[in-house]
Design an enzyme around this catalytic site. Structure first.
Site, PDB file in Angstrom:
ATOM      1  N   LYS A  10       0.831  -1.213   0.000  1.00 22.72           N
ATOM      2  CA  LYS A  10       0.000   0.000   0.000  1.00 22.72           C
ATOM      3  C   LYS A  10       0.867   1.266   0.000  1.00 22.72           C
ATOM      4  CE  LYS A  10      -3.951  -2.194   2.383  1.00 22.72           C
ATOM      5  NZ  LYS A  10      -4.878  -2.085   3.543  1.00 22.72           N
ATOM      6  N   TYR A  50     -12.624  -1.922  -3.217  1.00 25.91           N
ATOM      7  CA  TYR A  50     -13.101  -2.084  -1.838  1.00 25.91           C
ATOM      8  C   TYR A  50     -14.629  -1.996  -1.735  1.00 25.91           C
ATOM      9  CZ  TYR A  50      -8.484  -2.141   0.455  1.00 25.91           C
ATOM     10  OH  TYR A  50      -7.236  -2.486   0.906  1.00 25.91           O
ATOM     11  N   PHE A  58     -15.263   3.582   7.632  1.00 29.05           N
ATOM     12  CA  PHE A  58     -13.901   3.937   7.210  1.00 29.05           C
ATOM     13  C   PHE A  58     -13.723   3.921   5.688  1.00 29.05           C
ATOM     14  CE2 PHE A  58     -13.877  -0.646   8.313  1.00 29.05           C
ATOM     15  CZ  PHE A  58     -13.419  -1.207   7.122  1.00 29.05           C
ATOM     16  N   THR A  92      -5.202  -7.284  10.837  1.00 27.00           N
ATOM     17  CA  THR A  92      -5.507  -5.989  10.202  1.00 27.00           C
ATOM     18  C   THR A  92      -4.929  -4.827  11.007  1.00 27.00           C
ATOM     19  OG1 THR A  92      -7.566  -6.957   9.380  1.00 27.00           O
ATOM     20  CG2 THR A  92      -7.403  -4.554   9.333  1.00 27.00           C
ATOM     21  N   ASN A 113      -1.902   0.105   7.096  1.00 20.20           N
ATOM     22  CA  ASN A 113      -1.366  -1.168   7.571  1.00 20.20           C
ATOM     23  C   ASN A 113      -0.516  -1.904   6.521  1.00 20.20           C
ATOM     24  OD1 ASN A 113      -3.421  -1.930   5.919  1.00 20.20           O
ATOM     25  ND2 ASN A 113      -4.592  -3.028   7.462  1.00 20.20           N
ATOM     26  N   HIS A 116      -2.063  -5.439   1.524  1.00 21.78           N
ATOM     27  CA  HIS A 116      -3.350  -6.092   1.306  1.00 21.78           C
ATOM     28  C   HIS A 116      -3.099  -7.530   0.873  1.00 21.78           C
ATOM     29  CE1 HIS A 116      -7.404  -6.950  -0.151  1.00 21.78           C
ATOM     30  NE2 HIS A 116      -6.796  -7.565  -1.157  1.00 21.78           N
ATOM     31  N   GLU A 127     -10.207 -10.224  -7.285  1.00 18.61           N
ATOM     32  CA  GLU A 127      -9.174  -9.189  -7.133  1.00 18.61           C
ATOM     33  C   GLU A 127      -8.064  -9.306  -8.178  1.00 18.61           C
ATOM     34  OE1 GLU A 127      -9.801  -8.360  -2.346  1.00 18.61           O
ATOM     35  OE2 GLU A 127      -7.985  -9.398  -3.004  1.00 18.61           O
TER      36      GLU A 127
HETATM   37  P1  IDP Z   1      -7.823  -6.838   5.802  1.00 17.74           P
HETATM   38  O1  IDP Z   1      -7.050  -5.874   4.923  1.00 17.74           O
HETATM   39  O2  IDP Z   1      -6.997  -7.350   6.941  1.00 17.74           O
HETATM   40  O3  IDP Z   1      -8.490  -7.942   5.010  1.00 17.74           O
HETATM   41  P2  IDP Z   1     -10.452  -5.576   6.006  1.00 17.74           P
HETATM   42  O4  IDP Z   1     -11.374  -5.715   7.164  1.00 17.74           O
HETATM   43  O5  IDP Z   1     -10.796  -6.289   4.736  1.00 17.74           O
HETATM   44  O6  IDP Z   1      -8.981  -5.969   6.516  1.00 17.74           O
HETATM   45  O7  IDP Z   1     -10.336  -4.020   5.715  1.00 17.74           O
HETATM   46  C1  IDP Z   1      -9.751  -3.522   4.524  1.00 17.74           C
HETATM   47  C2  IDP Z   1      -8.840  -2.386   4.875  1.00 17.74           C
HETATM   48  O8  IDP Z   1      -9.609  -1.302   5.409  1.00 17.74           O
HETATM   49  C3  IDP Z   1      -7.786  -2.681   5.956  1.00 17.74           C
HETATM   50  O9  IDP Z   1      -6.644  -3.329   5.467  1.00 17.74           O
HETATM   51  C4  IDP Z   1      -7.478  -1.290   6.463  1.00 17.74           C
HETATM   52  O10 IDP Z   1      -6.604  -0.569   5.595  1.00 17.74           O
HETATM   53  C5  IDP Z   1      -8.858  -0.640   6.419  1.00 17.74           C
HETATM   54  N1  IDP Z   1      -9.586  -0.784   7.697  1.00 17.74           N
HETATM   55  C6  IDP Z   1     -10.130  -1.921   8.212  1.00 17.74           C
HETATM   56  N2  IDP Z   1     -10.735  -1.690   9.387  1.00 17.74           N
HETATM   57  C7  IDP Z   1     -10.577  -0.368   9.630  1.00 17.74           C
HETATM   58  C8  IDP Z   1     -10.990   0.491  10.704  1.00 17.74           C
HETATM   59  O11 IDP Z   1     -11.629   0.080  11.682  1.00 17.74           O
HETATM   60  N3  IDP Z   1     -10.632   1.820  10.603  1.00 17.74           N
HETATM   61  C9  IDP Z   1      -9.936   2.307   9.531  1.00 17.74           C
HETATM   62  N4  IDP Z   1      -9.534   1.534   8.508  1.00 17.74           N
HETATM   63  C10 IDP Z   1      -9.851   0.219   8.555  1.00 17.74           C
HETATM   64 MG    MG Z   2     -10.000  -7.838   3.570  1.00 13.22          MG
END
Ligand code: IDP
Ligand code: MG
Length: 139
Positions: A10, A50, A58, A92, A113, A116, A127
């Protein structure tokens, strides 16, 4: 069983100059990059990618982040690639990620984070096809 998964380094991780470290982790784990492109996502590209999170609070901020600079988008191939990549990534929220994971090492917070990874075979199929045509994948 050899499978393919979509991985993204990212914009936060690209800015931190840790692409090389992340690629090294994939290769050491037996996940071979078989397609890659460095790209700055447009807003519609990020929103489509997304779309499953559209109703989340978010979503808007996540799309702004994903468009904020170049990402390295790639297809990884290897045995159990989907699960293996999720293990390498960690949770995450980097604060909850296991020691030794990519997010523990390079993530800033639950949004920024670093990486992905597809979370299931169905998601991986969508994807990979979202970013790459068959001709662009070497495997
Ligand atoms: P993942 O990337 O671990 O699969 P997902 O729940 O699919 O997690 O969420 C997609 C992306 O959205 C995350 O990687 C992160 O960048 C962002 N994200 C997820 N949860 C939150 C949150 O509670 N606050 C802000 N950003 C979030
Ligand atoms: Mg995800």
């Amino acid at each position: 069983m050899s499978e393919r998964t979509l991985a993204i380094i990212k914009p936060d991780a690209v800015k931190k100059n840790v692409m090389g470290d992340v690629l090294n982790r994939y290769e050491k784990a037996g996940l071979k990059p078989v397609a890659m492109k460095l790209m700055q996502m447009s807003r519609p590209t990020a929103e489509g990618f997304y779309a499953v999170h559209k109703a989340r609070p978010f979503f808007d901020s996540l799309c702004t982040f994903m468009c904020s600079g170049p990402s390295l988008v790639m297809v990884l191939q290897g045995d159990n690639a989907i699960k293996k990549n999720r293990e390498l990534m960690g949770a995450t929220d980097p604060a909850k990620a296991e020691p030794g994971t990519i997010r523990k090492a390079h993530g800033t917070n639950i949004e920024f984070n670093a990486v992905h990874g597809s979370d299931s075979p169905e998601t991986a199929k969508f994807e990979v096809g979202y970013f790459f045509s068959g001709m662009e994948i070497f495997g």
